[in-house]
Design an enzyme around this catalytic site. Sequence first.
Site, PDB file in Angstrom:
ATOM      1  N   ASP A 108       1.193  -1.361   0.120  1.00  0.00           N
ATOM      2  CA  ASP A 108       0.113  -0.008  -0.145  1.00  0.00           C
ATOM      3  C   ASP A 108       0.684   1.267  -0.328  1.00  0.00           C
ATOM      4  OD1 ASP A 108      -2.460  -1.767  -0.087  1.00  0.00           O
ATOM      5  OD2 ASP A 108      -2.606  -0.727   2.215  1.00  0.00           O
ATOM      6  N   ARG A 115      -0.593   3.951  17.607  1.00  0.00           N
ATOM      7  CA  ARG A 115      -1.106   4.609  16.755  1.00  0.00           C
ATOM      8  C   ARG A 115      -0.489   6.101  17.338  1.00  0.00           C
ATOM      9  NH1 ARG A 115      -0.279   0.870  12.741  1.00  0.00           N
ATOM     10  NH2 ARG A 115      -2.153   0.296  11.958  1.00  0.00           N
ATOM     11  N   ASP A 119      -7.735   3.012  12.553  1.00  0.00           N
ATOM     12  CA  ASP A 119      -6.659   3.488  11.734  1.00  0.00           C
ATOM     13  C   ASP A 119      -6.886   5.071  11.941  1.00  0.00           C
ATOM     14  OD1 ASP A 119      -5.244   1.519  13.840  1.00  0.00           O
ATOM     15  OD2 ASP A 119      -4.405   0.454  11.919  1.00  0.00           O
ATOM     16  N   SER A 135      -4.236  -9.594   6.833  1.00  0.00           N
ATOM     17  CA  SER A 135      -3.860  -8.489   7.088  1.00  0.00           C
ATOM     18  C   SER A 135      -2.907  -8.138   8.375  1.00  0.00           C
ATOM     19  CB  SER A 135      -5.105  -7.260   7.075  1.00  0.00           C
ATOM     20  OG  SER A 135      -4.412  -6.257   7.631  1.00  0.00           O
TER      21      SER A 135
HETATM   22  N1  ARG Z   1      -9.075  -4.163  14.764  1.00  0.00           N
HETATM   23  C1  ARG Z   1      -7.650  -3.681  15.265  1.00  0.00           C
HETATM   24  C2  ARG Z   1      -7.896  -2.213  16.193  1.00  0.00           C
HETATM   25  O1  ARG Z   1      -8.511  -1.632  15.806  1.00  0.00           O
HETATM   26  C3  ARG Z   1      -6.332  -3.686  14.869  1.00  0.00           C
HETATM   27  C4  ARG Z   1      -5.991  -3.438  13.924  1.00  0.00           C
HETATM   28  C5  ARG Z   1      -5.051  -4.026  13.040  1.00  0.00           C
HETATM   29  N2  ARG Z   1      -4.615  -3.780  11.376  1.00  0.00           N
HETATM   30  C6  ARG Z   1      -4.461  -4.395  10.475  1.00  0.00           C
HETATM   31  N3  ARG Z   1      -4.022  -4.539  10.259  1.00  0.00           N
HETATM   32  N4  ARG Z   1      -4.367  -5.733  11.289  1.00  0.00           N
HETATM   33  O2  ARG Z   1      -6.585  -2.053  17.249  1.00  0.00           O
END
Ligand code: ARG
Length: 407
Positions: free
Chosen positions: A16, A97, A126, A175
């Site tokens: 990406d 984050r 995110d 992912s």
């Molecule tokens: N659902 C989790 C959160 O919002 C993890 C998201 C992680 N991203 C990924 N590409 N697996 O904190």
Amino acid sequence: MNMQGKALLLYSGGLDTSVMIKWLQEKLGYEVSTLTLDVGQEKNNLIEIAKKAKRLGARETITRDVTETFANQYVAKGIMSDALYEGVYPLSTSLARPLMAKEAVEIAHDLDCDTIVHGSTGKGNDQVRFEVSIRALDDSLKVIAPVRDMNMNRDDEIEYAIKNGIEIPYGGKYSVDENLWGRSVEGSSIEDIAQGIPDDAYQWVKPAEKAKDDPDIVSIDFEYGIPVALNNKKMDLKSLIIELDKLSGDNGVGGIQLIEDRVVGIKSHEFYECPAAVTLITAHKYLGNAVLNKKELDLKKTIDNHFSDFVYSGLWFDPVMDHINNIEKSINHAYNGSVSLKLYKGNIIPIGIESKNSIYNIEFSSYGKGQTFDQSKSPGFIYVYGNETILTRKARNGIGVEVELKA
Ligand code: ARG
């Protein structure tokens, strides 16, 4: 090509964000610099990633190891707050984050960039965390997320990558987001809630039936709520987490499955591997039961819940977090001592606690000889304590005070 401005891209080296380096230059006319952060993800070659960014035309390629800050300023607060979103998820992705956003704002200022670019899609949490955090720190910066805003799908990206000579890294079928505090795994067959988590999603944790046959006993020392030693060896938090991840993971501890409620209102099925996080929070909670009284425990549960919800929802930089963290700090003042646990085939079995702050008093609570609790005082207490219930029942004439369920 008209120059749009200077962009700083949060660059992971994956497909990406690699596509984005080119895209931002070619389609949007940006001059692009990249920022790659080490937050403790496993496979991580910052130098290679920076070289790749250069090859794709980035002007500056900044790399920073922020793992220690992540451990001491972010993860530590999660431990103090027994932070588990919806009761189980230690917020590994969520906690990283705001730190990434903060670093990005700092570097954007250094490099005179007017735009920050991140690689989130439009469906997740995110995007919310990055954008609320960046705006909270500097409202004048522009933030864009091309994967979301241009509605690119994976096939479009691969086609664009091939056309532009961008090597396509093998990302596996899931992912994945990794850092020191855990590994988040989504997508592919995990999306089907009728099925269990497939074995190939496990990397850090052994599925229980493949875990080792003999247990490990670990002891964790806490000072003011923060882990400071593992098995009597003093360690900084980052090293302690790395070592405990291995011990817990080998014993099948730390795999978490959750039907999760995202900020954007959708449910998602997630798998996490957070061996050290689960062990440390279990130990911390157990210590709390010894060193806090009932009222403090009740208050803490409420504050913990707010901490988890707000961090999950991208509100790390909201001033309410200062109040929460101050209360947690005050409550954690009593969290001193050592907790030992047995790790065995996916289970964490508490063994013992030693704490100078323990409220537990064997002389008071023992049924054995030598106890100091004066039982003759109990009847008077019970009489007064029962008044409220008895007076209310009398006032209601006994009507409607015991619900009958249909057989
Ligand atoms: N659902 C989790 C959160 O919002 C993890 C998201 C992680 N991203 C990924 N590409 N697996 O904190």
